[in-house]
Design a protein around this motif. Structure first.
Motif, PDB file in Angstrom:
ATOM      1  N   LEU A  25      50.456  38.627  34.612  1.00  0.00           N
ATOM      2  CA  LEU A  25      51.182  39.883  34.549  1.00  0.00           C
ATOM      3  C   LEU A  25      50.841  40.658  33.298  1.00  0.00           C
ATOM      4  O   LEU A  25      51.439  41.677  32.994  1.00  0.00           O
ATOM      5  CB  LEU A  25      52.697  39.601  34.571  1.00  0.00           C
ATOM      6  N   ASN A  27      48.470  42.670  32.241  1.00  0.00           N
ATOM      7  CA  ASN A  27      48.120  44.082  32.270  1.00  0.00           C
ATOM      8  C   ASN A  27      49.331  44.965  32.524  1.00  0.00           C
ATOM      9  O   ASN A  27      49.491  45.976  31.885  1.00  0.00           O
ATOM     10  CB  ASN A  27      47.069  44.344  33.351  1.00  0.00           C
ATOM     11  N   ARG A  28      50.194  44.583  33.449  1.00  0.00           N
ATOM     12  CA  ARG A  28      51.294  45.446  33.844  1.00  0.00           C
ATOM     13  C   ARG A  28      52.265  45.685  32.720  1.00  0.00           C
ATOM     14  O   ARG A  28      52.692  46.798  32.495  1.00  0.00           O
ATOM     15  CB  ARG A  28      52.028  44.835  35.037  1.00  0.00           C
ATOM     16  N   GLY A  40      48.431  45.192  31.013  1.00  0.00           N
ATOM     17  CA  GLY A  40      48.150  44.714  32.346  1.00  0.00           C
ATOM     18  C   GLY A  40      49.175  44.785  33.266  1.00  0.00           C
ATOM     19  O   GLY A  40      48.816  44.868  34.310  1.00  0.00           O
ATOM     20  N   ASP A 172      50.331  46.716  39.701  1.00  0.00           N
ATOM     21  CA  ASP A 172      50.113  46.416  38.291  1.00  0.00           C
ATOM     22  C   ASP A 172      50.274  47.632  37.386  1.00  0.00           C
ATOM     23  O   ASP A 172      50.142  47.520  36.173  1.00  0.00           O
ATOM     24  CB  ASP A 172      48.721  45.810  38.091  1.00  0.00           C
ATOM     25  N   ASN A 173      50.536  48.786  37.970  1.00  0.00           N
ATOM     26  CA  ASN A 173      50.760  49.980  37.165  1.00  0.00           C
ATOM     27  C   ASN A 173      52.115  49.872  36.476  1.00  0.00           C
ATOM     28  O   ASN A 173      53.114  49.517  37.127  1.00  0.00           O
ATOM     29  CB  ASN A 173      50.732  51.210  38.089  1.00  0.00           C
TER      30      ASN A 173
END
Length: 236
Positions: A25, A27-28, A40, A172-173
């Protein structure tokens, strides 16, 4: 949380470790939860009308949402304190029905329903040093928004530079499935109410001032919130 069409701020790998978040997780939520967790990423408390919600009932409420543009998985409700499950509560306020009240001191967001009732959602809020209070309104709203990190965050987190042109919508945004952008006097405040899939973030102060609801809760709130809705943020 500082934002520019999105959410921001980080240094949150330590926060991610504290919350026990999986590296997948990264990146998110680095942008979101510390802003939040890794690349991320106003004081009345209501009383439940009924005896609360069982975990089985919560599992249904927070089940998968397959019909979305990006199908949303079920929430692991075992990672949430039951007091943060969505419910209708008694809530005395002079605010008009439809008003959103954020109570960062208790990690709740209320939607005033009138007749002394409100829908209450569990939330994550700004961490120490990023809390704020006052009145705003929903100046715009978006489904599956593009997220663009602000220059200030890119300076702090150079790895965010690859999204300077915008991160496409998706699970993931950092903004998630729904976003309410808060305005004051016609100007975007850089704060939002956004959707999160990180169950264990609910009931914590991890963002840079934004307020996060579980995706299923955010979809519920978003559907009832027109542009122009008043938002009151209570002192923590």
């Amino acid at each position: 949380m500082i934002m520019d069409g999105g959410i921001a701020d980080a240094g949150e790998r330590d926060e991610a470790a504290r919350l026990g978040l999986q590296s997948g997780l990264l990146n998110r939520r680095s942008f979101l939860l510390g802003s939040a967790v890794s690349l991320g990423a106003l004081g009345l408390a209501g009383c439940a009308n009924s005896g609360g919600m069982s975990r089985a009932e919560a599992a249904k409420l927070y089940g998968p949402v397959p019909e979305e543009r990006f199908p949303i998985p079920a929430v692991d409700v075992s990672k949430i304190d039951p007091k943060y499950y969505r419910r209708t509560v008694r809530y005395d306020t002079k605010e008009a029905a439809g008003t959103i009240i954020i109570d960062p001191g208790h990690y709740y967001v209320y939607r005033v329903e009138g007749d002394g009732n409100a829908t209450r959602y569990g939330a994550n809020v700004g961490r120490k040093g990023f809390l704020w209070s006052g009145e705003a309104y929903v100046g715009r709203k978006a489904e599956w928004a593009v997220w663009t990190p602000p220059k200030e965050m890119i300076q702090r987190q150079p790895e965010a530079a690859k999204y300077a042109g915008g991160m496409p919508p998706g699970l993931d945004n950092p903004l998630g499935a729904r976003t309410l952008y808060l305005y004051q006097n016609g100007k975007y405040t850089l704060y939002t109410i956004y959707s999160t899939r990180i169950a264990q973030s609910i009931g914590t102060g991890v963002s840079s001032g934004c307020t996060g609801l579980l995706t299923q809760d955010m979809i519920h709130l978003y559907s009832q919130t027109p542009v122009g809705t008043k938002v009151v943020v209570l002192p923590a």
